[in-house]
Structures are given as structure tokens and as C-alpha cells.
Scaffold this active site. Sequence first.
Site, mmCIF file in Angstrom:
data_model
loop_
_atom_site.group_PDB
_atom_site.id
_atom_site.type_symbol
_atom_site.label_atom_id
_atom_site.label_comp_id
_atom_site.label_asym_id
_atom_site.label_seq_id
_atom_site.Cartn_x
_atom_site.Cartn_y
_atom_site.Cartn_z
ATOM 1 N N VAL A 1 0.870 -1.170 0.000
ATOM 2 C CA VAL A 1 0.000 0.000 0.000
ATOM 3 C C VAL A 1 0.908 1.222 0.000
ATOM 4 O O VAL A 1 2.083 1.137 0.355
ATOM 5 C CB VAL A 1 -0.956 0.033 1.215
ATOM 6 N N SER A 2 0.358 2.363 -0.393
ATOM 7 C CA SER A 2 1.208 3.536 -0.614
ATOM 8 C C SER A 2 1.531 4.329 0.633
ATOM 9 O O SER A 2 2.568 4.991 0.702
ATOM 10 C CB SER A 2 0.543 4.466 -1.644
ATOM 11 N N THR A 3 0.637 4.294 1.627
ATOM 12 C CA THR A 3 0.854 5.121 2.819
ATOM 13 C C THR A 3 0.719 4.300 4.099
ATOM 14 O O THR A 3 0.102 3.234 4.113
ATOM 15 C CB THR A 3 -0.162 6.283 2.872
#
Length: 202
Positions: free
Chosen positions: A8-10
Site C-alpha cells: 500500500v502507498s501510505t
Amino acid sequence: MRVGYARVSTLDQNLERQLSRLKKAGAKKIFQEKISGKDINRPALQEMLDYIHEDDQVIVLSLDRLGRNNQDISDIIEYIEHKKAVLRVLNLPSFDNVQDKNLQRLLTNLVLEIYKYTAENERSQIRERQRQGIELAKQHGVYQGGIPQYTPDSKNPQKRHTYERIVELLHAKQQGQKITIAEIARDNGVSRNLVYKIQKNF
């Protein structure tokens, strides 16, 4: 062996859905991380690529988990093939029932190429619509442009540090150090256009 990769990005996003799907697909070992897919310099990704062996199956929930950039995705897939492993993308057709490994790779690669082409075409259309929207906004005098993210007073500490590092390298370049704009961009995980903008304004 079936090897999973989840991303996931964050930090505030949840990996549980991906992990559950990967385990259900038979992944015995899973590499996971919370990091942007803007480039391939990701610890868990690199660890996974080093780990896999011939006849392993790399499983991801979707192709964009490997990366955002079409060229990066292609490079990762090519490396997986170089290791003689097979990539399986859970939201794309599966060829697990094909016994011939070479045919399985061929069919998988064909689907991936079609998917990448479609995704790239969609991104091109989005960029074109954005360009047209900005042009119309400019004509009506309402376009203000985006707020610069990489500045000496950026509210994001990481982007502020990246800006300072880029300026430091640009000064070194001015003083004769043999370093290219492309190298500065690659080493800091940003675009060359951004480096040129910083060079123009620092």
C-alpha cells in the site's frame, strides 16, 4: 513455491485485504510494505526479487501493486522471468491449470501486455483530459497551478529533505562533479523535470 507481494502507498492504509487474498491463493511466504510505488527502490520488493527461484510463482493482487510506472512494471516482470519464475496477478485471468510451463508463461505475458497497453492508454487519456481542462482554465483566467511540493519550506519533511539533497547535488554539478540530471532524479526518486525546475529556481 508461491511467493506473495503486498503493498500500500501510505502508512495509514491497511494491508489485510491483500494479505488475506494472497494467503487464500496459496502464498507460503509474503513480502509486504507500506511505501509509494513511484519507483522500484522498495526494500520488500527488492528482497522478494532476490528471494525467488526457478519455478516459483510470484502472486500479487493487482499489477499496480508492483508499481505505478509502466516501464517499472515491465522491468519487474522481466526480472521475474529472468529468474525463471512465473507472475500471477489475482485480478487477471489465471493459467494455473496449464501444465506446460512455457505455454503458461506465454499466455500470462500476453495477458499482461494487453493489460499494460490498456492501462497506459487510459492514463494517456486522463493526462489529455487534464491538459485540456488546464488549458480551458487558463483561457478563463482561473488556473492557479499546483502548490510546489519540493521546496526549502515544504510542510512535508521528506520532500523538504529531498529538495535540499537535490540542491546539494546541483551545486556539486556546477562545481564540476560529473553527475547528470538523470542520475540526480533517479537517486532521489523524482522526475528529471522536477530537477530542472529546482535548478532553474534555486
